[in-house]
Design an enzyme around this catalytic site. Structure first.
Site, PDB file in Angstrom:
ATOM      1  CG  ASP A  24      -1.594  -1.201   1.586  1.00 42.65           C
ATOM      2  OD1 ASP A  24      -1.546  -2.152   0.794  1.00 42.65           O
ATOM      3  OD2 ASP A  24      -2.197  -1.247   2.673  1.00 42.65           O
ATOM      4  CD  GLU A 197      -7.065  -5.262   4.092  1.00 39.17           C
ATOM      5  OE1 GLU A 197      -6.454  -6.016   4.858  1.00 39.17           O
ATOM      6  OE2 GLU A 197      -6.847  -5.248   2.869  1.00 39.17           O
TER       7      GLU A 197
HETATM    8  C1  FRU Z   1      -3.872  -3.724   2.762  1.00 39.90           C
HETATM    9  C2  FRU Z   1      -3.207  -4.135   4.062  1.00 39.90           C
HETATM   10  C3  FRU Z   1      -3.560  -3.164   5.171  1.00 39.90           C
HETATM   11  C4  FRU Z   1      -2.436  -3.338   6.135  1.00 39.90           C
HETATM   12  C5  FRU Z   1      -1.262  -3.567   5.208  1.00 39.90           C
HETATM   13  C6  FRU Z   1      -0.225  -4.498   5.757  1.00 39.90           C
HETATM   14  O1  FRU Z   1      -3.219  -4.164   1.618  1.00 39.90           O
HETATM   15  O2  FRU Z   1      -3.582  -5.458   4.388  1.00 39.90           O
HETATM   16  O3  FRU Z   1      -4.830  -3.385   5.728  1.00 39.90           O
HETATM   17  O4  FRU Z   1      -2.249  -2.235   6.954  1.00 39.90           O
HETATM   18  O5  FRU Z   1      -1.784  -4.086   4.003  1.00 39.90           O
HETATM   19  O6  FRU Z   1       0.910  -4.532   4.934  1.00 39.90           O
END
Ligand code: FRU
Length: 480
Positions: A24, A197
């Site tokens: 992300d 998320e």
């Molecule tokens: C989304 C996610 C988020 C988390 C991160 C962990 O892709 O699962 O929810 O904070 O990636 O790397």
């Protein structure tokens, strides 16, 4: 300074880490002339693992300078996704009365997820984690993460939206350190197949009606229309405490219909426009995409606006205007007709390039454009007026890293129109498609065969098609 990357599949107009795993985008913020891009990063492997915040800066949203890792895991856990803000009035007291950057992120320790903050007094170059972290303890919710913070002018408070299972929660604060729970939204709303998320929340003025609305994009880790992870959004109102959706519980709106658009986030503190970046991958196969020595790229930054499309309020998405600064050469073709079953070929330049075309398709007709073709394979874009659907088919039989790679994505077309305009932004391992003014976008990773034909193909599959416009723009690399 940047090297000039020559690896196979290396994107040349998209941000990638120099090496190792990325997911992300985090902490997107504009501060004193610089765009900051932090990102979920595992510096020791091409697989997801103990998360850090990698860091890069840009002056134009297009060319990026890699900087050292900004945040490392610590005794409270890994550093999961989050956001960053400019604390203009030094509400936190971290900055001796001057403006400074505060990052808000999730500390993840096994299954325990809590929210923490860090601050930087030197334009994001070095960070100090707050002594009293975490600032929000876990309230007994397993998936409790990805805080996005912004300053809410009307109530003069910081607002945080974060994912909490299959809903979001809102908190407010006056100093970024002490947070008060105010409400939640989402139980039973929208797409519920996956865990929610990476929420975002911002206001936009509907350009058709002039009304101010609040937009709440949310990632779901599974159950998106093209399979796996994807991004839905809600439109409503927000008074600083409560989000009230202007839609039914069952309505689901998608920010993108492709396979590879996830965890999108908008830049904080960017005056005058709303620009988002997303991670260009899918949790179904993110860990297996055969690129080396890095894994994953970000999308082209996109500007979002809100307007009415066929009587429905919709987000409109366009690549930022800055992208045109990369155009080196543009070839245009005179208009022409394709009779049923007839096709034509144009030269496909080396990536990166933009292919734009406008076609007139008769009622019930089907038009197909193909890129990176090889025998039957390649990436096909099909507009089917009979089914009133846009399809993108991704083929490459010799790639077997995931059974989810070869696939067809689709998006419903609005209304019954005969004219279609598409913009295809093509790099060494992705094709981003924008229909019309950007009312539909489809983002896909695409790994071309080494010996694909250097031809773009257009075909009238059913009915007669007039190709009213076609242009190919060659782009230069952002790393040169
Ligand atoms: C989304 C996610 C988020 C988390 C991160 C962990 O892709 O699962 O929810 O904070 O990636 O790397």
């Amino acid at each position: 300074t940047n090297g000039y990357y020559e690896e196979r599949y290396r994107p040349h107009i998209h941000f990638t880490p120099e090496q190792m795993w990325m997911n992300d985008p985090n902490g997107l913020v504009y501060f004193e002339g610089e765009y900051h891009l932090f990102y979920q990063y595992h510096p020791d492997s091409k697989q997801w693992g103990p998360m850090h915040w990698g860091h890069a800066v840009s002056k134009d949203l297009i060319t990026w300078e890699h900087l050292p890792v900004a945040l490392y895991p610590d005794t409270l856990g890994m550093i999961f996704s989050g956001s960053a803000v400019v604390d203009h009035k030094d509400t936190s007291g971290f900055f001796d009365g001057k403006p400074g950057l505060v990052a808000v992120f999730t500390h993840a320790d096994g299954d325990l997820q809590r929210q923490s903050i860090a601050y930087s007094k030197d334009h994001g170059r070095t960070w100090v984690k707050y002594d009293d972290n975490p600032v929000i303890p876990n309230p007994g919710i397993k998936d409790f993460r990805d805080p996005k913070v912004f300053w809410h002018e009307e109530t003069e408070k910081w607002v945080m939206v974060l994912a909490a299972g299959r809903k979001v929660q809102f908190y407010t604060s006056t100093d970024l350190k002490q947070w008060t729970y105010v409400s939640e939204f989402g139980e039973g709303w929208g797409e519920q197949k996956g865990v929610w998320e990476c929420p975002d929340l911002f206001s936009l003025t509907n350009e058709t009606t002039g009304e101010k609305k609040w937009v709440l994009p949310i990632g779901i880790d599974a159950g998106a229309p093209s399979g796996g992870s994807g991004t839905q959004y809600f439109i409503g109102s927000f008074d600083g405490k409560h989000f009230v959706p202007h839609q039914s519980k069952e309505t689901v709106r998608w920010l993108d219909y492709g396979k590879d658009f996830y965890a999108s986030q908008s830049f904080s503190d960017l005056p005058g426009r709303r620009v988002v970046l997303a991670w260009m991958s899918n949790w179904q196969y993110a860990n297996d995409v055969p690129t080396d020595p890095w894994r994953s790229a970000m999308t082209i930054p996109r500007e979002l606006t809100l307007s009415m499309v066929e009587g429905q309020e919709r987000l409109i998405q366009k690549p930022v205007a800055e992208l045109t600064s990369l155009i080196e050469k543009k070839m245009e073709k005179e208009p022409f007709f394709l009779q049923e079953k007839q096709s034509t070929e144009l030269d496909q330049p080396a990536s990166p390039f933009i292919w734009e075309w406008g076609v007139e398709i008769e009622k019930g007709g089907v038009f197909e454009a193909r890129l990176f073709g090889k025998q039957d394979g390649g990436l096909r874009v099909r507009i089917d007026r009979g089914k009133n659907t846009l399809y993108v088919q991704r083929d490459r039989a010799d790639l077997d890293f995931s059974k989810e790679y070869a696939c067809t994505c689709q998006a419903p077309l609005n209304g019954d129109h005969s004219s279609f305009h598409l913009k295809l932004v093509c790099d060494h391992s992705s094709v981003e498609i924008f229909l019309g003014d950007g009312e539909i976008s489809m983002t896909n990773v695409y790994l071309p065969a080494a010996d694909h034909e250097a031809k773009l193909k257009m075909e009238a599959v059913r009915g007669t098609v007039e190709v009213k416009q076609s242009s190919v723009s060659e782009l230069k690399s952002i790393w040169k």
